[in-house]
Design an enzyme around this catalytic site. Structure first.
Site, PDB file in Angstrom:
ATOM      1  N   CYS A 167      74.902 -15.069 -13.609  1.00 11.78           N
ATOM      2  CA  CYS A 167      73.948 -14.984 -14.722  1.00 11.78           C
ATOM      3  C   CYS A 167      73.578 -16.419 -15.531  1.00 11.78           C
ATOM      4  O   CYS A 167      72.486 -16.361 -15.848  1.00 11.78           O
ATOM      5  CB  CYS A 167      74.722 -14.053 -15.774  1.00 11.78           C
ATOM      6  SG  CYS A 167      75.754 -12.943 -15.098  1.00 11.78           S
ATOM      7  N   ARG A 200      85.973 -16.295  -6.824  1.00 14.10           N
ATOM      8  CA  ARG A 200      86.712 -15.906  -8.051  1.00 14.10           C
ATOM      9  C   ARG A 200      87.960 -16.119  -7.425  1.00 14.10           C
ATOM     10  O   ARG A 200      88.481 -15.578  -6.315  1.00 14.10           O
ATOM     11  CB  ARG A 200      86.427 -14.623  -8.441  1.00 14.10           C
ATOM     12  CG  ARG A 200      84.901 -14.342  -8.827  1.00 14.10           C
ATOM     13  CD  ARG A 200      84.652 -13.037  -9.508  1.00 14.10           C
ATOM     14  NE  ARG A 200      83.322 -12.917  -9.933  1.00 14.10           N
ATOM     15  CZ  ARG A 200      82.716 -11.879 -10.211  1.00 14.10           C
ATOM     16  NH1 ARG A 200      83.499 -10.550 -10.203  1.00 14.10           N
ATOM     17  NH2 ARG A 200      81.501 -11.596 -10.780  1.00 14.10           N
ATOM     18  N   GLN A 253      76.691 -11.613  -4.210  1.00  9.52           N
ATOM     19  CA  GLN A 253      76.435 -10.589  -4.968  1.00  9.52           C
ATOM     20  C   GLN A 253      74.550 -10.556  -4.937  1.00  9.52           C
ATOM     21  O   GLN A 253      74.059 -11.470  -4.720  1.00  9.52           O
ATOM     22  CB  GLN A 253      76.662 -11.020  -6.539  1.00  9.52           C
ATOM     23  CG  GLN A 253      78.021 -10.712  -6.870  1.00  9.52           C
ATOM     24  CD  GLN A 253      78.215 -11.072  -8.328  1.00  9.52           C
ATOM     25  OE1 GLN A 253      77.650 -12.101  -9.086  1.00  9.52           O
ATOM     26  NE2 GLN A 253      79.013 -10.130  -9.024  1.00  9.52           N
ATOM     27  N   ASP A 311      72.493 -10.145  -6.873  1.00 10.39           N
ATOM     28  CA  ASP A 311      72.328 -10.238  -8.360  1.00 10.39           C
ATOM     29  C   ASP A 311      70.823 -10.275  -8.743  1.00 10.39           C
ATOM     30  O   ASP A 311      70.125 -10.855  -8.093  1.00 10.39           O
ATOM     31  CB  ASP A 311      72.979 -11.351  -8.855  1.00 10.39           C
ATOM     32  CG  ASP A 311      73.866 -11.227 -10.199  1.00 10.39           C
ATOM     33  OD1 ASP A 311      73.802 -10.076 -10.863  1.00 10.39           O
ATOM     34  OD2 ASP A 311      74.561 -11.967 -10.630  1.00 10.39           O
ATOM     35  N   HIS A 347      68.439 -10.251 -12.578  1.00 12.59           N
ATOM     36  CA  HIS A 347      68.260 -10.360 -14.304  1.00 12.59           C
ATOM     37  C   HIS A 347      66.950  -9.935 -14.707  1.00 12.59           C
ATOM     38  O   HIS A 347      65.958 -10.438 -14.091  1.00 12.59           O
ATOM     39  CB  HIS A 347      68.803 -11.440 -14.804  1.00 12.59           C
ATOM     40  CG  HIS A 347      70.374 -11.595 -14.616  1.00 12.59           C
ATOM     41  ND1 HIS A 347      70.725 -12.224 -13.336  1.00 12.59           N
ATOM     42  CD2 HIS A 347      71.285 -11.216 -15.304  1.00 12.59           C
ATOM     43  CE1 HIS A 347      72.036 -12.607 -13.307  1.00 12.59           C
ATOM     44  NE2 HIS A 347      72.605 -11.884 -14.757  1.00 12.59           N
ATOM     45  N   LYS A 403      76.297   0.165 -20.485  1.00 17.12           N
ATOM     46  CA  LYS A 403      76.020   0.013 -18.934  1.00 17.12           C
ATOM     47  C   LYS A 403      75.970   1.427 -18.260  1.00 17.12           C
ATOM     48  O   LYS A 403      76.343   2.397 -18.633  1.00 17.12           O
ATOM     49  CB  LYS A 403      76.881  -1.057 -18.418  1.00 17.12           C
ATOM     50  CG  LYS A 403      78.507  -0.197 -18.311  1.00 17.12           C
ATOM     51  CD  LYS A 403      79.137  -1.219 -17.546  1.00 17.12           C
ATOM     52  CE  LYS A 403      80.877  -0.757 -17.492  1.00 17.12           C
ATOM     53  NZ  LYS A 403      81.514  -1.761 -16.489  1.00 17.12           N
ATOM     54  N   HIS A 434      71.336  -7.222 -16.718  1.00 19.26           N
ATOM     55  CA  HIS A 434      72.082  -7.563 -15.374  1.00 19.26           C
ATOM     56  C   HIS A 434      72.053  -6.320 -14.622  1.00 19.26           C
ATOM     57  O   HIS A 434      72.145  -5.411 -15.037  1.00 19.26           O
ATOM     58  CB  HIS A 434      73.608  -7.805 -15.776  1.00 19.26           C
ATOM     59  CG  HIS A 434      73.728  -8.964 -16.594  1.00 19.26           C
ATOM     60  ND1 HIS A 434      73.958 -10.178 -16.534  1.00 19.26           N
ATOM     61  CD2 HIS A 434      73.993  -8.683 -18.165  1.00 19.26           C
ATOM     62  CE1 HIS A 434      74.259 -10.972 -17.444  1.00 19.26           C
ATOM     63  NE2 HIS A 434      74.254  -9.946 -18.491  1.00 19.26           N
TER      64      HIS A 434
END
Length: 662
Positions: A359, A388, A406, A408, A410, A490, A536
């Site tokens: 992000c 992680r 990911q 991902d 945005h 979400k 997101h």
């Protein structure tokens, strides 16, 4: 539960459906075969079909469908509807009481053991004990003692005592973990459950009325594992005993069959058997090595993902794997997520950090230039690898790793664009998941918690937008009131696989926090600075985890379009090898993933192809060389006949383009 109906993926007359606890499961969730349009009349001049049949007769262990595949198909067809903790309060009470009965049995057999916690879980129960390691023989002894307790039909008695009284009783029996649990209970009145007058535990319930309500033949102890107290690796290692419990013996038998089928589909075993991926301990736990065949599947997934996103108006990004530690301080990750982040690196007197999220990088790209209200919506997407820290004991194949990619994205948008953007994400999610064969979803909407950032007005507007997008989509959903993150509401989407298991996959998250932390703005129609909305979203979640789910969903028997090897050439003798090499070259030139296998007798070549789940086999004998043809056999629909190489290429490409089976 949402079931999406489409003809995009599976065609043909053999699609059957069977009821499962969550909804509908296709009898062969991998494929349905349109045999009427795929069979080819054998050429009279060709004798390889009869040779092929002879080869199969000589190899009874390699039928059109392997015994393993037949058993899997039969299991799915006969799948029994099993109750869940949510659908049966009786079952939940049985499982909770079984945890207590097991703890009582353990302390009868091992008086020095100390109890901690023992909850019910999805398929049964567990209890953690501070004691010496247990063996399989110990488990059998514990189960026998449980059976005796159940047979005695001891009552479950509820008692409420003061905090002081509870503390005195716990101290009297020297149970230090229970004292720690007591300290975490906020209520002044403490609830205790007794089994007869012989054993008790801190517990809020619920339980069955007496142990006789449990069917001992519907209970089984499954395994023992190590578990740190409170999940903290710095604290005591405990012995966790897992058990399963059901209302009837028939349900237990059905569950054990389910468990066996799930074991057969285990992506860790199939990943090794099919040479798809590995976890190399020399490199470190939780770090995935994609082997060539697995890498091909990943490439296909990534390529499809990118094309669809570009078509839907996203712009692709590539960003670094590390950044200055200050970036993660601004984002708040160092304050709220530090335990899941790797240690910082000192480089030229500056601290750097491996990224746990994508992000902040996407926000920095947004901030790189000024934006007008006319620019919105802005959609950026990246297949970004993150790192992680996970405890070694929690790592699990591709499902729980330390480095993963990911999908991902945005979306930066205006307040009045939230609904349309969310609806666009839901459409995109459905399009991507459908092509991989996932058409049944469980959807949850999580709303504002007690503590939150952002105004009441923007929270209400965003929540209404999410509700309306789901309603416009026609999807049923459950609401988790107060279950949202502090920075926005979400939507979570779980996909259901061939066994009816649900997997967390897609997330759409509105964020009012990071725009404020990074002070991102745009210029509105009045030339004033405003703050945009940030959304997101991830559709597959992570490529590693999604690939693991995909392997288990298909039991490694991938559809033709994503199969790492689509066709294998099998020469009858070495005399046909050169012709087979030419055919393989032609297939590869046409974009078909093909390979040659030779050096063994044909029955063994066929058996190997079956074991490795190759979708199409092209057998070549002298007649095929003479007529410049191939005799084709499909893993999906058996013998397809003899055809020219050009015809074979055309049919494969057509099936791949339509994402159907041949």
């Amino acid at each position: 539960m949402v079931t999406v109906s489409t003809s995009l993926l599976f065609t043909g007359p053999k699609t059957l459906a069977f009821q499962h606890s969550g909804g509908f499961i296709h009898a062969d969730s991998r494929r349905s075969i349109a045999t009427a349009t795929s069979r080819v009349t054998p050429r009279k001049s060709n004798s390889s079909l009869s040779f092929f049949a002879s080869a199969m007769a000589a190899a009874p262990q390699a039928p059109v469908d392997t015994e393993e595949k037949k058993e899997s198909d039969k299991f799915i067809e006969e799948m029994v509807v099993l109750p869940t903790n949510e659908s049966s309060e009786k079952l939940l009470c049985i499982r909770h009481t079984c945890a207590h009965v097991m703890a009582m049995a353990v302390q009868k057999l091992f008086p020095n053991s100390k109890v901690t916690i023992g909850p019910w879980i999805d398929n049964g129960f567990y209890y953690d004990f501070d004691m010496e390691p247990l063996t399989d023989r110990d488990l059998k002894r514990i189960k026998k003692e449980m059976d005796r307790i159940i047979k005695r039909n001891l009552p479950l008695l509820k008692e409420e005592v003061s905090r002081e009284e509870a503390q005195n009783r716990i101290s009297a029996i020297n149970e230090p973990y229970k004292l720690e649990i007591l300290e975490s209970i906020k209520q002044d009145s403490i609830t205790i459950y007794h089994i007869g007058n012989e054993w008790w535990d801190l517990c809020a319930g619920p339980h069955v009325d007496s142990t006789g309500y449990i069917n001992a033949k519907a209970v089984e102890l499954e395994s023992v594992a190590g578990a740190y107290w409170r999940g903290d690796e710095r604290r005591q290692m405990l012995q966790r005993i897992y058990g399963t419990a059901w209302e009837t013996e028939e349900q237990l038998k059905a569950y054990l069959k389910f468990k066996e089928e799930a074991k057969r589909r285990d992506h860790r075993r199939l990943g090794q058997d099919l040479d798809l991926f590995s976890i190399q301990e020399d490199a470190g736990g939780g770090l995935v090595f994609w082997h060539p065949k697995g890498a091909i599947v990943r490439h296909i997934i990534e390529d499809s993902w990118k094309k669809i996103h570009l078509h839907h108006g996203y712009e692709l990004l590539y960003t670094p794997h590390v950044a200055k530690a200050d970036l993660w301080r601004v984002s708040g990750h160092l304050d709220f997520y530090k335990e899941n982040m790797y240690d910082q690196m000192n480089i030229e007197d500056e601290l750097y950090q491996l990224r746990p999220m994508n992000c902040p990088y996407h926000i920095l790209v947004y901030k790189h230039k000024l934006h007008s209200y006319r620019d919105f919506p802005i959609r950026v997407a990246e297949l970004g690898t993150v790192y992680r820290y996970e405890l070694s004991g929690s790592l699990h194949g591709l499902f729980r790793v330390r480095g993963f990619t990911q999908d991902d994205a945005h979306i930066f948008c205006l307040d009045d664009q939230i609904k349309d953007e969310i609806r666009g994400v839901l459409d995109l999610t459905q399009e991507i998941l459908l092509q991989f064969g996932f058409r049944k979803y469980e959807i949850n909407l999580s709303t504002r918690p007690e503590k939150f950032v952002g105004s009441d007005d923007i929270w209400e507007k965003a929540t209404i937008a999410l509700r309306e997008a789901l309603s416009d989509k026609g999807w049923d959903y459950q609401v988790d009131e107060g279950g949202g993150a502090f920075y926005g509401p979400k939507i979570d989407l779980k996909i259901e696989d061939a066994l009816g298991r649900k997997w967390q996959c897609s997330t759409v998250q509105v964020d009012f926090n990071l725009p404020q932390r990074f002070d991102i703005t745009y210029v509105d129609s009045n030339a004033e600075k405003r703050r945009p909305i940030l959304i997101h979203r991830a559709i597959l979640g992570s490529l590693e985890r999604f690939f693991g789910v995909l392997i288990e969903h298909y039991a490694g028997d991938f559809p033709l379009w994503i199969s790492p090897i689509q066709a294998r050439l099998l020469p009858v003798t070495d005399s046909e090898v050169n012709y087979c090499k030419k055919v393989v070259s032609d297939l590869k030139s046409a974009g078909i993933r093909a390979e040659l296998s030779h050096g063994e007798r044909l029955p063994k070549l066929i058996r190997n192809a079956e074991k490795q789940k190759i979708p199409l086999m092209a057998v070549v004998g002298p007649k095929e060389v003479e007529s410049q043809t191939v005799t084709v056999r499909s893993r999906y629909s058996g013998e397809l006949g003899t055809m020219t190489v050009d015809e074979f290429i055309a049919r494969v490409r057509s099936a791949v383009e339509r994402k159907t089976c041949w």
